[in-house]
Design an enzyme around this catalytic site. Sequence first.
Site, PDB file in Angstrom:
ATOM      1  N   SER A   1       6.470  59.717  57.263  1.00  0.00           N
ATOM      2  CA  SER A   1       7.000  58.940  58.262  1.00  0.00           C
ATOM      3  C   SER A   1       6.182  58.876  59.333  1.00  0.00           C
ATOM      4  O   SER A   1       6.160  57.910  60.439  1.00  0.00           O
ATOM      5  CB  SER A   1       8.478  59.003  58.439  1.00  0.00           C
ATOM      6  OG  SER A   1       9.072  59.131  57.388  1.00  0.00           O
TER       7      SER A   1
ATOM      8  N   HIS B   1       4.732  54.043  52.803  1.00  0.00           N
ATOM      9  CA  HIS B   1       5.999  54.565  53.558  1.00  0.00           C
ATOM     10  C   HIS B   1       7.218  53.689  53.188  1.00  0.00           C
ATOM     11  O   HIS B   1       7.258  52.535  53.218  1.00  0.00           O
ATOM     12  CB  HIS B   1       5.934  54.278  55.018  1.00  0.00           C
ATOM     13  CG  HIS B   1       7.029  54.974  55.843  1.00  0.00           C
ATOM     14  ND1 HIS B   1       7.642  54.226  56.650  1.00  0.00           N
ATOM     15  CD2 HIS B   1       7.752  55.938  55.397  1.00  0.00           C
ATOM     16  CE1 HIS B   1       8.519  55.052  57.405  1.00  0.00           C
ATOM     17  NE2 HIS B   1       8.739  56.030  56.464  1.00  0.00           N
TER      18      HIS B   1
ATOM     19  N   GLU C   1       5.686  50.279  54.053  1.00  0.00           N
ATOM     20  CA  GLU C   1       4.616  50.053  54.898  1.00  0.00           C
ATOM     21  C   GLU C   1       3.300  50.538  54.325  1.00  0.00           C
ATOM     22  O   GLU C   1       3.303  51.746  53.926  1.00  0.00           O
ATOM     23  CB  GLU C   1       4.926  50.811  56.191  1.00  0.00           C
ATOM     24  CG  GLU C   1       6.028  50.045  57.049  1.00  0.00           C
ATOM     25  CD  GLU C   1       6.142  50.840  58.346  1.00  0.00           C
ATOM     26  OE1 GLU C   1       6.769  50.104  59.325  1.00  0.00           O
ATOM     27  OE2 GLU C   1       6.325  52.052  58.123  1.00  0.00           O
TER      28      GLU C   1
ATOM     29  N   ASN D   1       9.469  51.943  62.512  1.00  0.00           N
ATOM     30  CA  ASN D   1      10.101  52.957  63.231  1.00  0.00           C
ATOM     31  C   ASN D   1       9.568  52.829  64.806  1.00  0.00           C
ATOM     32  O   ASN D   1      10.552  53.157  65.485  1.00  0.00           O
ATOM     33  CB  ASN D   1       9.707  54.429  62.669  1.00  0.00           C
ATOM     34  CG  ASN D   1      10.267  54.666  61.544  1.00  0.00           C
ATOM     35  OD1 ASN D   1      11.657  53.936  61.541  1.00  0.00           O
ATOM     36  ND2 ASN D   1      10.099  55.582  60.800  1.00  0.00           N
TER      37      ASN D   1
HETATM   38  N1  NAD Z   1      14.467  61.170  54.086  1.00  0.00           N
HETATM   39  C1  NAD Z   1      13.966  59.791  54.701  1.00  0.00           C
HETATM   40  O1  NAD Z   1      15.034  59.112  55.100  1.00  0.00           O
HETATM   41  C2  NAD Z   1      12.661  59.667  54.549  1.00  0.00           C
HETATM   42  C3  NAD Z   1      12.211  58.440  54.721  1.00  0.00           C
HETATM   43  C4  NAD Z   1      10.885  57.767  54.399  1.00  0.00           C
HETATM   44  C5  NAD Z   1       9.984  58.546  54.334  1.00  0.00           C
HETATM   45  N2  NAD Z   1      10.168  60.037  54.216  1.00  0.00           N
HETATM   46  C6  NAD Z   1       9.240  60.997  53.946  1.00  0.00           C
HETATM   47  O2  NAD Z   1       9.212  61.330  52.817  1.00  0.00           O
HETATM   48  C7  NAD Z   1       8.693  62.653  52.722  1.00  0.00           C
HETATM   49  C8  NAD Z   1       9.937  63.464  51.729  1.00  0.00           C
HETATM   50  O3  NAD Z   1      11.071  63.491  52.457  1.00  0.00           O
HETATM   51  P1  NAD Z   1      12.394  63.941  51.773  1.00  0.00           P
HETATM   52  O4  NAD Z   1      13.324  63.533  52.995  1.00  0.00           O
HETATM   53  O5  NAD Z   1      12.391  63.258  50.255  1.00  0.00           O
HETATM   54  O6  NAD Z   1      12.201  65.481  51.907  1.00  0.00           O
HETATM   55  P2  NAD Z   1      13.014  66.526  50.856  1.00  0.00           P
HETATM   56  O7  NAD Z   1      13.024  67.938  51.711  1.00  0.00           O
HETATM   57  O8  NAD Z   1      14.363  66.002  50.700  1.00  0.00           O
HETATM   58  O9  NAD Z   1      12.226  66.695  49.533  1.00  0.00           O
HETATM   59  C9  NAD Z   1      11.030  67.389  49.499  1.00  0.00           C
HETATM   60  C10 NAD Z   1      10.837  67.946  48.207  1.00  0.00           C
HETATM   61  O10 NAD Z   1       9.407  68.259  48.250  1.00  0.00           O
HETATM   62  C11 NAD Z   1       9.276  69.461  47.414  1.00  0.00           C
HETATM   63  N3  NAD Z   1       8.336  70.276  47.573  1.00  0.00           N
HETATM   64  C12 NAD Z   1       7.759  71.107  48.659  1.00  0.00           C
HETATM   65  N4  NAD Z   1       6.429  71.505  48.445  1.00  0.00           N
HETATM   66  C13 NAD Z   1       6.118  70.988  47.368  1.00  0.00           C
HETATM   67  C14 NAD Z   1       4.774  70.943  46.343  1.00  0.00           C
HETATM   68  N5  NAD Z   1       3.918  71.707  47.045  1.00  0.00           N
HETATM   69  N6  NAD Z   1       4.735  70.393  45.545  1.00  0.00           N
HETATM   70  C15 NAD Z   1       5.871  69.543  44.880  1.00  0.00           C
HETATM   71  N7  NAD Z   1       7.055  69.506  45.667  1.00  0.00           N
HETATM   72  C16 NAD Z   1       7.139  70.269  46.752  1.00  0.00           C
HETATM   73  C17 NAD Z   1      10.539  70.134  47.952  1.00  0.00           C
HETATM   74  O11 NAD Z   1      10.871  71.289  46.780  1.00  0.00           O
HETATM   75  C18 NAD Z   1      11.608  69.160  48.171  1.00  0.00           C
HETATM   76  O12 NAD Z   1      12.160  68.780  46.693  1.00  0.00           O
HETATM   77  C19 NAD Z   1       8.547  63.401  53.960  1.00  0.00           C
HETATM   78  O13 NAD Z   1       6.990  62.807  54.424  1.00  0.00           O
HETATM   79  C20 NAD Z   1       9.400  61.983  54.923  1.00  0.00           C
HETATM   80  O14 NAD Z   1       8.981  62.131  56.202  1.00  0.00           O
HETATM   81  C21 NAD Z   1      11.615  60.444  54.270  1.00  0.00           C
END
Ligand code: NAD
Length: 663
Positions: free
Chosen positions: A127, A148, A160, A198
Amino acid sequence: MFVFKAAVVGAGTMGGEIAQVIASAGIPVVLKDVKQEFVDLGLNKAEEVTRAQLDGLVHKQKISQEQADQQATEILGRITGTTEYVGFGDVDFVIEAVPERMAIKQAVFGELDALTPGHAILASNTSSLSISEMADATSRPDKVVGFHFFYPASMMRLVEIVEGADTSPDTMQTATTFAQTIRKLPIACGEEPGFVVNRILNSAISEVWRFQEERGLSIKAIDDAVSAARVAPMGPFFLTDLLGLDTVLHVAEHLQESYGEGSFYVHQGMKALVEAGELGAKTGKGFYENGEPRSQGETEFDHEELTQHFVLKALVEACLLLEDGMATIRDIDLGMMAGAGLIPPPFARADQTGLDEVLAALEHASAEWGEQFAPPLILRRLVAQGRLGAKSGQGFFAYKQPDDGFEQGEAVQLETRDGYAIAWLDRPPANSLSPQVITELGRVWEHVEADDAVRALIIASANPMLFCTGADIKAFTRMDEATGAALLQETHALLRRMESSSTVTIAAVNAVAFGGGCELAMACDVRIAAQSASFGQPEISLGIIPGFGGTQRLPRLVGTARALELNLTGDPIGAYEAFEIGLVNRVVPDHELHDVARAWARRLGGQAPLAVAAIKRTTAGDADLDEGIEAEKAAFGEIFQTTDAREGIGAFLAKRAPQWTGK
Ligand SMILES: NC(=O)c1ccc[n+]([C@@H]2O[C@H](COP(=O)([O-])OP(=O)(O)OC[C@H]3O[C@@H](n4cnc5c(N)ncnc54)[C@H](O)[C@@H]3O)[C@@H](O)[C@H]2O)c1
């Protein structure tokens, strides 16, 4: 580049749903996390989302329970979980969705670089982090791109597509096409904090925070006022509670660090709540608890003034993004509609209000409320040029101003200017070419041709988000062989009359021009493309072939090899690629499209009429083109009767993958 198999790394909040989106579009996907329990959480999420979607279809009686069960098995069968990188050796597109920390992202990108094929595109769902820094961890920075999604990924249509410092145009195009394949709405943007949605949303909301905190107002009254004014889908404090105060604070602080305090205010009350561990819905309390606000404040304030803070700041930030060349007008507005629920979005809203009035409001706001409301340069320029929005025919977007004297059709309208005319395509939702559109365009053409004072015709779209997405497939399926053939005949005859006339035709392509839309543009003498334009001949995906000259004019414009490629893959290309291969004459910023098209109309419309007609006739090689079109007509007629054509069109309408039989 084509995507036959994808992978998602990180099976958390986003990863499980992203894998589900890919699998439900028919593409196999590997889902990786560090532990089996996390992989299972992601797989469960994918199953939950799939069941909910299919239950919805059963409920609406679109499919039976049996079909739903069958489809669920197929979709979930395409997702394979792994804690190692098993199955990554033959992927074409990877989406990384691991926690938002550069060290973790770089480690993952390094591993992906070693374990995926050299052609694979490595995308990040980040993000806020730098795509270029992630690319530095690989030996293929040209193939690293931002992708994104918005939460929840299974429901929000926007993606995006973020261009890093080294991302190649080919990678941007593949990512865009892949997003469309998985039924998402892609917008392109440059790599800068907050990207499009954002950045603009947070900047507008931060003015609401400032307004509330500086005046000691009630957060509930603020939320109610924002919802009632319909400037955003819900009040900012309520929304923050839902998203999590820590997440919102993190984004707000990041944007403030990047763009300065003036532009991005951080709510001090939110900071205190986060420090106290009160993070909103996920901890039970934030700004609200059990639906009740946890702080009181003044409830009397000027609602219009509050709304203006939000609306004006959204526009200022959108203009700054545009001036930085980070995204196009169309993509910014599309992003704010699909990603933030702002309807109308900032540029369209300003055009409707009148840009002179918006400028005056900003001058007042910057004097009264602060420099963050200083009117952007682009707005000053447009107003200085008399481009005042809808009322003047041009603002950020162009607007039709149909002639009074002409008996206007419903789907195509005529606007006559000094020496040239505009045929406005205006058939919601997609300007698809139906028998009515062709007939009305024909009437406009007859009128223009008969008018000696009009020497050029611009074909333009009244819809700011698209030019024309193709022939009206549903109308086609309702026609019998004879009426179908008559429509083909009428369309070809019209396009050939345009091509042999001394009146010059100019396609002003603002956005999507697919199928019949691309063919209509190709039959014009000149094509001017806005940066947001895209072109393609996707008929092959329906099991049919282009029917309005796509097999003939495309090779004449771009050469046989590229024409075959475009017609056989059905994949779209962007405006700059269209320019490079000779499909369009110029690419211009979105808001300059009509200026440029009109300048061409005046220039070419002023040339010697007989010479114009002779040059058009001889350059196009008339006899040869007529022969080619006859060959295409015959082939189209044959293909349209096949089982594969019925299957392709049926599958398209039912949003499923077609099964070809070669019959
Ligand atoms: N949550 C949101 O609303 C949202 C929206 C848009 C973008 N994002 C982006 O998406 C990405 C993930 O966010 P999220 O909310 O899903 O996070 P999250 O913490 O819910 O999930 C991340 C996952 O990645 C895993 N992980 C960690 N290291 C790893 C590795 N080396 N190999 C494989 N898996 C690994 C973790 O175990 C976890 O299950 C971030 O970059 C975030 O900025 C999140």
